[in-house]
Design a protein around this motif. Structure first.
Motif, PDB file in Angstrom:
ATOM      1  N   VAL A  86      23.071  43.624  28.696  1.00 55.61           N
ATOM      2  CA  VAL A  86      24.020  43.488  27.597  1.00 55.61           C
ATOM      3  C   VAL A  86      25.352  44.099  28.020  1.00 55.61           C
ATOM      4  O   VAL A  86      25.435  45.291  28.294  1.00 55.61           O
ATOM      5  CB  VAL A  86      23.495  44.178  26.317  1.00 55.61           C
ATOM      6  CG1 VAL A  86      24.449  43.914  25.157  1.00 55.61           C
ATOM      7  CG2 VAL A  86      22.090  43.682  25.979  1.00 55.61           C
ATOM      8  N   ALA A  87      26.385  43.269  28.100  1.00 54.22           N
ATOM      9  CA  ALA A  87      27.728  43.703  28.521  1.00 54.22           C
ATOM     10  C   ALA A  87      27.692  44.403  29.877  1.00 54.22           C
ATOM     11  O   ALA A  87      28.088  45.572  30.007  1.00 54.22           O
ATOM     12  CB  ALA A  87      28.351  44.610  27.466  1.00 54.22           C
ATOM     13  N   PRO A  88      27.223  43.713  30.922  1.00 48.24           N
ATOM     14  CA  PRO A  88      27.126  44.347  32.246  1.00 48.24           C
ATOM     15  C   PRO A  88      28.484  44.484  32.921  1.00 48.24           C
ATOM     16  O   PRO A  88      29.242  43.510  33.022  1.00 48.24           O
ATOM     17  CB  PRO A  88      26.239  43.364  33.027  1.00 48.24           C
ATOM     18  CG  PRO A  88      26.526  42.028  32.390  1.00 48.24           C
ATOM     19  CD  PRO A  88      26.762  42.319  30.935  1.00 48.24           C
ATOM     20  N   PRO A  89      28.849  45.676  33.411  1.00 47.17           N
ATOM     21  CA  PRO A  89      30.121  45.863  34.111  1.00 47.17           C
ATOM     22  C   PRO A  89      30.001  45.406  35.569  1.00 47.17           C
ATOM     23  O   PRO A  89      29.897  46.224  36.488  1.00 47.17           O
ATOM     24  CB  PRO A  89      30.351  47.373  34.008  1.00 47.17           C
ATOM     25  CG  PRO A  89      28.964  47.948  33.955  1.00 47.17           C
ATOM     26  CD  PRO A  89      28.128  46.947  33.226  1.00 47.17           C
ATOM     27  N   TYR A  90      30.035  44.090  35.765  1.00 45.37           N
ATOM     28  CA  TYR A  90      29.849  43.528  37.102  1.00 45.37           C
ATOM     29  C   TYR A  90      31.182  43.044  37.655  1.00 45.37           C
ATOM     30  O   TYR A  90      31.881  42.245  37.022  1.00 45.37           O
ATOM     31  CB  TYR A  90      28.863  42.362  37.061  1.00 45.37           C
ATOM     32  CG  TYR A  90      28.830  41.559  38.344  1.00 45.37           C
ATOM     33  CD1 TYR A  90      28.295  42.104  39.516  1.00 45.37           C
ATOM     34  CD2 TYR A  90      29.351  40.266  38.398  1.00 45.37           C
ATOM     35  CE1 TYR A  90      28.280  41.383  40.699  1.00 45.37           C
ATOM     36  CE2 TYR A  90      29.335  39.537  39.569  1.00 45.37           C
ATOM     37  CZ  TYR A  90      28.797  40.107  40.716  1.00 45.37           C
ATOM     38  OH  TYR A  90      28.797  39.392  41.891  1.00 45.37           O
ATOM     39  N   PHE A  91      31.534  43.532  38.846  1.00 37.47           N
ATOM     40  CA  PHE A  91      32.759  43.125  39.516  1.00 37.47           C
ATOM     41  C   PHE A  91      32.398  42.642  40.918  1.00 37.47           C
ATOM     42  O   PHE A  91      31.932  43.433  41.739  1.00 37.47           O
ATOM     43  CB  PHE A  91      33.747  44.291  39.587  1.00 37.47           C
ATOM     44  CG  PHE A  91      34.187  44.776  38.234  1.00 37.47           C
ATOM     45  CD1 PHE A  91      35.286  44.216  37.601  1.00 37.47           C
ATOM     46  CD2 PHE A  91      33.468  45.773  37.582  1.00 37.47           C
ATOM     47  CE1 PHE A  91      35.666  44.647  36.341  1.00 37.47           C
ATOM     48  CE2 PHE A  91      33.847  46.207  36.329  1.00 37.47           C
ATOM     49  CZ  PHE A  91      34.946  45.644  35.694  1.00 37.47           C
ATOM     50  N   PRO A  92      32.570  41.355  41.192  1.00 38.88           N
ATOM     51  CA  PRO A  92      32.193  40.825  42.505  1.00 38.88           C
ATOM     52  C   PRO A  92      33.063  41.399  43.612  1.00 38.88           C
ATOM     53  O   PRO A  92      34.164  41.922  43.363  1.00 38.88           O
ATOM     54  CB  PRO A  92      32.414  39.312  42.337  1.00 38.88           C
ATOM     55  CG  PRO A  92      33.442  39.195  41.260  1.00 38.88           C
ATOM     56  CD  PRO A  92      33.164  40.329  40.323  1.00 38.88           C
ATOM     57  N   TYR A 217      30.586  36.182  33.079  1.00 42.58           N
ATOM     58  CA  TYR A 217      30.753  34.872  33.713  1.00 42.58           C
ATOM     59  C   TYR A 217      30.629  34.983  35.233  1.00 42.58           C
ATOM     60  O   TYR A 217      30.042  34.118  35.889  1.00 42.58           O
ATOM     61  CB  TYR A 217      32.110  34.274  33.332  1.00 42.58           C
ATOM     62  CG  TYR A 217      32.193  33.790  31.908  1.00 42.58           C
ATOM     63  CD1 TYR A 217      31.385  32.749  31.453  1.00 42.58           C
ATOM     64  CD2 TYR A 217      33.063  34.383  31.001  1.00 42.58           C
ATOM     65  CE1 TYR A 217      31.463  32.302  30.138  1.00 42.58           C
ATOM     66  CE2 TYR A 217      33.141  33.947  29.681  1.00 42.58           C
ATOM     67  CZ  TYR A 217      32.335  32.905  29.257  1.00 42.58           C
ATOM     68  OH  TYR A 217      32.399  32.476  27.949  1.00 42.58           O
ATOM     69  N   ASN A 218      31.175  36.049  35.798  1.00 42.66           N
ATOM     70  CA  ASN A 218      31.069  36.248  37.248  1.00 42.66           C
ATOM     71  C   ASN A 218      29.625  36.491  37.675  1.00 42.66           C
ATOM     72  O   ASN A 218      29.194  36.031  38.733  1.00 42.66           O
ATOM     73  CB  ASN A 218      31.946  37.422  37.683  1.00 42.66           C
ATOM     74  CG  ASN A 218      33.427  37.094  37.645  1.00 42.66           C
ATOM     75  OD1 ASN A 218      33.807  35.936  37.728  1.00 42.66           O
ATOM     76  ND2 ASN A 218      34.263  38.112  37.503  1.00 42.66           N
ATOM     77  N   MET A 219      28.872  37.235  36.838  1.00 39.98           N
ATOM     78  CA  MET A 219      27.473  37.467  37.163  1.00 39.98           C
ATOM     79  C   MET A 219      26.684  36.166  37.078  1.00 39.98           C
ATOM     80  O   MET A 219      25.780  35.926  37.888  1.00 39.98           O
ATOM     81  CB  MET A 219      26.865  38.517  36.223  1.00 39.98           C
ATOM     82  CG  MET A 219      25.413  38.864  36.538  1.00 39.98           C
ATOM     83  SD  MET A 219      24.753  40.240  35.566  1.00 39.98           S
ATOM     84  CE  MET A 219      25.498  41.648  36.412  1.00 39.98           C
ATOM     85  N   LYS A 220      27.019  35.334  36.123  1.00 39.64           N
ATOM     86  CA  LYS A 220      26.380  34.019  36.006  1.00 39.64           C
ATOM     87  C   LYS A 220      26.654  33.177  37.242  1.00 39.64           C
ATOM     88  O   LYS A 220      25.774  32.444  37.724  1.00 39.64           O
ATOM     89  CB  LYS A 220      26.895  33.319  34.745  1.00 39.64           C
ATOM     90  CG  LYS A 220      26.517  31.850  34.618  1.00 39.64           C
ATOM     91  CD  LYS A 220      25.035  31.653  34.395  1.00 39.64           C
ATOM     92  CE  LYS A 220      24.727  30.175  34.159  1.00 39.64           C
ATOM     93  NZ  LYS A 220      23.280  29.923  34.029  1.00 39.64           N
ATOM     94  N   MET A 221      27.857  33.272  37.789  1.00 41.25           N
ATOM     95  CA  MET A 221      28.191  32.532  39.009  1.00 41.25           C
ATOM     96  C   MET A 221      27.419  33.077  40.201  1.00 41.25           C
ATOM     97  O   MET A 221      26.997  32.326  41.086  1.00 41.25           O
ATOM     98  CB  MET A 221      29.698  32.625  39.274  1.00 41.25           C
ATOM     99  CG  MET A 221      30.552  31.874  38.264  1.00 41.25           C
ATOM    100  SD  MET A 221      32.324  32.054  38.590  1.00 41.25           S
ATOM    101  CE  MET A 221      32.450  31.259  40.195  1.00 41.25           C
ATOM    102  N   LYS A 222      27.218  34.407  40.219  1.00 40.22           N
ATOM    103  CA  LYS A 222      26.480  35.027  41.321  1.00 40.22           C
ATOM    104  C   LYS A 222      25.000  34.683  41.240  1.00 40.22           C
ATOM    105  O   LYS A 222      24.346  34.481  42.275  1.00 40.22           O
ATOM    106  CB  LYS A 222      26.669  36.553  41.257  1.00 40.22           C
ATOM    107  CG  LYS A 222      25.917  37.320  42.334  1.00 40.22           C
ATOM    108  CD  LYS A 222      26.418  36.976  43.719  1.00 40.22           C
ATOM    109  CE  LYS A 222      25.694  37.766  44.790  1.00 40.22           C
ATOM    110  NZ  LYS A 222      26.123  37.420  46.148  1.00 40.22           N
ATOM    111  N   ALA A 223      24.456  34.630  40.027  1.00 42.89           N
ATOM    112  CA  ALA A 223      23.044  34.283  39.813  1.00 42.89           C
ATOM    113  C   ALA A 223      23.001  33.065  38.894  1.00 42.89           C
ATOM    114  O   ALA A 223      22.822  33.200  37.677  1.00 42.89           O
ATOM    115  CB  ALA A 223      22.291  35.452  39.202  1.00 42.89           C
ATOM    116  N   PRO A 224      23.193  31.862  39.422  1.00 45.05           N
ATOM    117  CA  PRO A 224      23.347  30.653  38.608  1.00 45.05           C
ATOM    118  C   PRO A 224      22.175  30.368  37.671  1.00 45.05           C
ATOM    119  O   PRO A 224      22.372  29.742  36.625  1.00 45.05           O
ATOM    120  CB  PRO A 224      23.475  29.538  39.663  1.00 45.05           C
ATOM    121  CG  PRO A 224      23.957  30.242  40.898  1.00 45.05           C
ATOM    122  CD  PRO A 224      23.305  31.580  40.859  1.00 45.05           C
TER     123      PRO A 224
END
Length: 264
Positions: A86-92, A217-224
């Motif tokens: 929930v609301a993950p602070p993910y920065f590629p 959205y970036n995490m979704k792109m990393k783990a489609p």
């Protein structure tokens, strides 16, 4: 409680553990600890996974806890059934580096919303942060009693009570070593979860002012293959609080669907 409306089926089918991270809530607050990702994982292992001999489990985390949850799931990729973030602070990874991007985004010098102000105070103005912790956190029981008298509420919400149950040492090092230090490791952990086909469900409010919406959205792109749910009119807090029953029902449906599929 975060989940006040759990069904009888869920209570009978699962053992539920609400974890206070090392240095926060009612967990130990050692002064000689640097509160690294390894320290937090070891605490969860010693307090939950090892004593209860967990060899199959789901993980649910919010905000900063998502970094620890992803690391835990990657380490136990053969045991974890699903992970809800929930609301993950993910920065590629980028040219400036994920750690620096996380620090600039999540600890920017801002006075609003309050959570970001607190992060900025702890990260950039260390002496002021120490004073706040000395006055409020160290004497949190006194302030709780005063608040109870002023509000005439006997049982204060846990979100209010837990807010000051940490030290400057634990908060400062956790901020830098988990959110910033852990940011550069998340890509590797997500690769592990992708290979292991661990079920990932990402949830975030579309009005989140603490963690940028692009993180999900970036995490979704990393783990489609991950499922992404954007909750309308919800921010960093109300994505859970204020919609606990809906959140609980969706989580229960997710757990049941995964467990039933594995049984078939």
């Amino acid at each position: 409680m975060v989940f006040p409306s759990l069904s009888v089926h869920t209570k009978k089918s699962y053992r539920l553990f609400a974890v206070d991270l090392l240095g926060f809530g009612k967990s130990p607050k050692p002064r000689d600890c640097m509160y690294t990702l390894r320290d937090h994982l070891q605490m969860i292992e010693k307090s939950v996974i090892d004593p209860f001999q967990l060899n199959s489990f789901h993980v649910v985390a919010h905000s900063m806890g998502c970094v620890i949850a992803v690391a835990l799931a990657a380490k136990y990729s053969e045991s974890v059934k699903s992970i809800t973030l929930v609301a993950p602070p993910y920065f590629p990874s980028s040219k400036e580096g994920a750690s620096l991007a996380a620090l600039r985004q999540l600890a920017a010098r801002r006075i609003w919303p309050p959570l970001l102000f607190g992060s900025a105070l702890m990260s950039w103005y260390e002496h002021l942060g120490r004073c706040v912790c000395f006055l409020f956190c160290r004497n949190h029981k006194t302030w709780e009693q005063i608040l109870k008298l002023l509000t005439r509420i006997r049982d204060l919400p846990f979100s209010v009570v837990d807010l000051t149950q940490h030290t400057h040492h634990s908060a400062w090092h956790t901020m830098h070593n988990i959110i910033c230090g852990g940011a550069k490791l998340l890509d590797k952990y997500l690769d592990t979860l992708t290979i292991s086909r661990v079920k990932i469900h990402i949830i975030q409010g579309n009005k989140d002012q603490v963690v940028p919406l692009e993180c999900s959205y970036n995490m979704k792109m990393k783990a489609p293959y991950a499922e992404l749910s954007i909750i309308p009119n919800a921010d960093h807090k109300t994505v859970i609080f204020g919609r606990e029953e809906e959140f609980t029902r969706n989580l229960e449906n997710l757990l049941d669907s995964i467990d039933n599929r594995q049984e078939d």
